[in-house]
Design a protein around this motif. Structure first.
Motif, PDB file in Angstrom:
ATOM      1  N   ILE A   7       0.833  -1.207   0.000  1.00  0.00           N
ATOM      2  CA  ILE A   7       0.000   0.000   0.000  1.00  0.00           C
ATOM      3  C   ILE A   7       0.864   1.251   0.000  1.00  0.00           C
ATOM      4  CG2 ILE A   7      -1.609   1.371   1.380  1.00  0.00           C
ATOM      5  CD1 ILE A   7      -2.916  -1.245   2.252  1.00  0.00           C
ATOM      6  N   GLU A   8       1.845   1.310   0.908  1.00  0.00           N
ATOM      7  CA  GLU A   8       2.686   2.502   1.005  1.00  0.00           C
ATOM      8  C   GLU A   8       3.579   2.673  -0.217  1.00  0.00           C
ATOM      9  OE1 GLU A   8       2.240   4.806   3.280  1.00  0.00           O
ATOM     10  OE2 GLU A   8       0.628   3.487   3.966  1.00  0.00           O
ATOM     11  N   GLY A   9       3.856   1.575  -0.903  1.00  0.00           N
ATOM     12  CA  GLY A   9       4.659   1.660  -2.109  1.00  0.00           C
ATOM     13  C   GLY A   9       3.870   2.102  -3.326  1.00  0.00           C
ATOM     14  N   GLY A  10       2.541   2.160  -3.188  1.00  0.00           N
ATOM     15  CA  GLY A  10       1.730   2.640  -4.295  1.00  0.00           C
ATOM     16  C   GLY A  10       1.051   1.561  -5.112  1.00  0.00           C
ATOM     17  N   ALA A  11       0.947   0.343  -4.569  1.00  0.00           N
ATOM     18  CA  ALA A  11       0.276  -0.722  -5.318  1.00  0.00           C
ATOM     19  C   ALA A  11      -1.197  -0.386  -5.507  1.00  0.00           C
ATOM     20  CB  ALA A  11       0.414  -2.053  -4.572  1.00  0.00           C
ATOM     21  N   ASP A  12      -1.750  -0.836  -6.600  1.00  0.00           N
ATOM     22  CA  ASP A  12      -3.175  -0.656  -6.864  1.00  0.00           C
ATOM     23  C   ASP A  12      -3.964  -1.473  -5.853  1.00  0.00           C
ATOM     24  OD1 ASP A  12      -5.735  -0.503  -7.820  1.00  0.00           O
ATOM     25  OD2 ASP A  12      -5.302  -1.301  -9.807  1.00  0.00           O
ATOM     26  N   PRO A  13      -4.799  -0.837  -5.009  1.00  0.00           N
ATOM     27  CA  PRO A  13      -5.544  -1.588  -3.996  1.00  0.00           C
ATOM     28  C   PRO A  13      -6.482  -2.622  -4.601  1.00  0.00           C
ATOM     29  CG  PRO A  13      -6.352   0.673  -4.152  1.00  0.00           C
ATOM     30  CD  PRO A  13      -5.086   0.613  -4.933  1.00  0.00           C
ATOM     31  N   VAL A  14      -6.957  -2.369  -5.817  1.00  0.00           N
ATOM     32  CA  VAL A  14      -7.842  -3.344  -6.474  1.00  0.00           C
ATOM     33  C   VAL A  14      -7.060  -4.612  -6.805  1.00  0.00           C
ATOM     34  CG1 VAL A  14      -9.310  -3.778  -8.480  1.00  0.00           C
ATOM     35  CG2 VAL A  14      -9.343  -1.539  -7.373  1.00  0.00           C
ATOM     36  N   PHE A  15      -5.791  -4.461  -7.194  1.00  0.00           N
ATOM     37  CA  PHE A  15      -4.947  -5.639  -7.431  1.00  0.00           C
ATOM     38  C   PHE A  15      -4.805  -6.453  -6.141  1.00  0.00           C
ATOM     39  CE2 PHE A  15      -0.718  -7.506  -6.892  1.00  0.00           C
ATOM     40  CZ  PHE A  15      -0.690  -8.407  -7.955  1.00  0.00           C
TER      41      PHE A  15
END
Length: 445
Positions: A297-305
């Motif tokens: 999350i903090e790294g910027g991953a797509d939450p939907v993924f």
């Protein structure tokens, strides 16, 4: 004759620096300097500005300009499109920021618009971050929008269905802007590097194609973020003897933010972190699962993924050992898409904790795999006659449906009637098994 320059109550929203003050003004940020001045310079949002699309027609002067709400993530062109729309008309352009404005500011802008209207000139009122206006502030806009004193263009990063009052929504067209594609961000970066007048070309930056691609990838569809990082990296790099500024990986990491840049959404680390999360969940390690979730999350991953992966695990690794696991994962998926981030981290975290604590079983996976193996190997095996529907007299004559037993009136059929092809009679695919752990004895619970 009245000044036709765009007006704003806030200096940072002006198109041009105020040169009336003593001394030279600080230059505008790169993202502002590189803001497209024409539709031809605009990158992205083909669903809105492509040939024959609604905004292209409006910008090119076809039709009356309606009030609109632009809904999309940061750095996708909401403000730019508003300015392009304003420039195609002979209207005054008034920009307000909902972060700094109140009802008094709105009334002042509307009063000025009424005066302009009497002089035969329309006003476009642009409200940035309109979702930050409360109900009273939004209500203050209604009369002016309804009677045509102003044409409202609002910009918001939040779902207008929840953040904009229904009365304003009913008087506006809501247009959705998408995050820019990686290639689109890359195009914007390269333009900034090559532009002598407004960009960075005069500073003679040198940056590899690989770094440009990584920057475009790490920006997450936000052109403003990409340009801000690029500008910081170039300006913080000392020129060499040739006058060139060679941008290194380390410089760009510091400019963008180490966590953001280190998380490559399309690279190996993305899948490494996803793998670590799933394997920690499978191993019922709550703490490790939370750690890897936070890293993503903090790294910027797509939450939907992320939530898609949780849904898969809920069935593949828990399944019938705890059927509520799939309900939790599905609920998290729906809520995350409904409310977005950062609030979406709460249902994500709740689902992660639940799935880590849940008993584990891969019986569903094993059952389907076994059935799939037989299905492939016996693909030409006919369906038994008693399981077929006799929808025509010929089918009935051929024996379709004959000897079928209706279990609700013939309970013995459950054990006595074979529902597999004769070749597979008695084959077992699913067996109830003991979960690999339980919530009572889970050491991480």
């Amino acid at each position: 004759m009245r000044d036709s320059a765009p007006k704003t109550l806030f200096p940072d929203l002006r198109d041009e620096p105020d040169t009336s003050t003593i001394g030279s003004a600080a230059p505008a940020p790169l993202a502002d300097r590189m803001r497209p001045r024409t539709l031809e310079e605009f990158v992205g949002q083909e669903q809105l500005v492509g040939e024959g699309r609604v905004l292209r027609r409006l910008i090119q002067g076809a039709g009356t300009l309606p009030s609109m709400i632009f809904w999309g993530p940061p750095g996708t062109g909401k403000t730019t499109l508003a300015r392009l729309l304003a420039e195609r008309t002979n209207a005054s352009f008034v920009a307000l920021s909902a972060v700094f404005s109140g009802v008094k500011d709105l009334r002042s802008a509307i009063s000025e618009a009424r005066l302009d209207r009497r002089r035969g000139r329309r006003t476009i009122l642009f409200v940035d971050e309109i979702h930050r206006f409360n109900k009273a502030q939004q209500d203050a806009l209604l009369p002016a929008v309804e009677d045509g004193t102003v044409t409202l263009i609002g910009a918001t990063t939040e779902n207008p269905s929840f953040e904009v009052i229904s009365a304003l929504l009913s008087r506006s067209r809501v247009l959705t802007l998408n995050p820019l594609a990686e290639k689109e961000v890359e195009t914007i970066i390269r333009r900034a590097l090559a532009n002598e007048e407004r960009g960075l070309a005069s500073l003679h930056p040198e940056i590899s194609d690989q770094l440009i691609q990584r920057l475009a990838n790490s920006a997450g569809g936000d052109a403003r973020m990409a340009l801000a990082a690029l500008e910081a990296a170039v300006e913080s790099t000392r020129p060499d003897k040739r006058g060139a500024r060679s941008i290194t990986d380390e410089t760009l990491v510091e400019a963008l933010g180490r966590a953001q840049f280190a998380y490559d959404k399309g690279g190996e680390e993305h899948y490494n972190l996803a793998s670590a999360l799933i394997k920690s969940l499978r191993n019922s390690d709550v703490n490790a699962s939370l750690y890897w979730l936070a890293r993503m999350i903090e790294g910027g991953a797509d939450p939907v993924f992320i939530v898609r992966r949780l849904c898969i695990l809920a069935s593949e690794d828990i399944g019938l050992a705890d059927p509520q696991a799939m309900v939790q994962a599905a609920a998290a998926a729906e809520i995350v898409q409904l409310i977005g981030m950062p609030e979406g981290l709460f249902p994500l975290t709740q689902a992660t904790i639940y799935l880590a604590r849940a008993p584990k079983s891969n019986a569903v996976l094993r059952a389907y795999s076994a059935a799939n193996k037989d299905a492939v190997e016996t693909a030409r095996e006919p369906v038994p006659l008693h399981l077929r529907n006799a929808v025509t007299p010929l089918m009935k004559h051929l024996g379709y449906g004959k000897e079928y037993r209706y279990v609700h009136s013939d309970a013995a059929a459950k054990d006595e009637m074979n529902c597999l092809p004769e070749k597979l009679r008695g084959r077992m695919y699913f067996e109830n098994d003991k979960p690999t752990d339980d919530t009572e004895n889970n050491k991480n619970g």
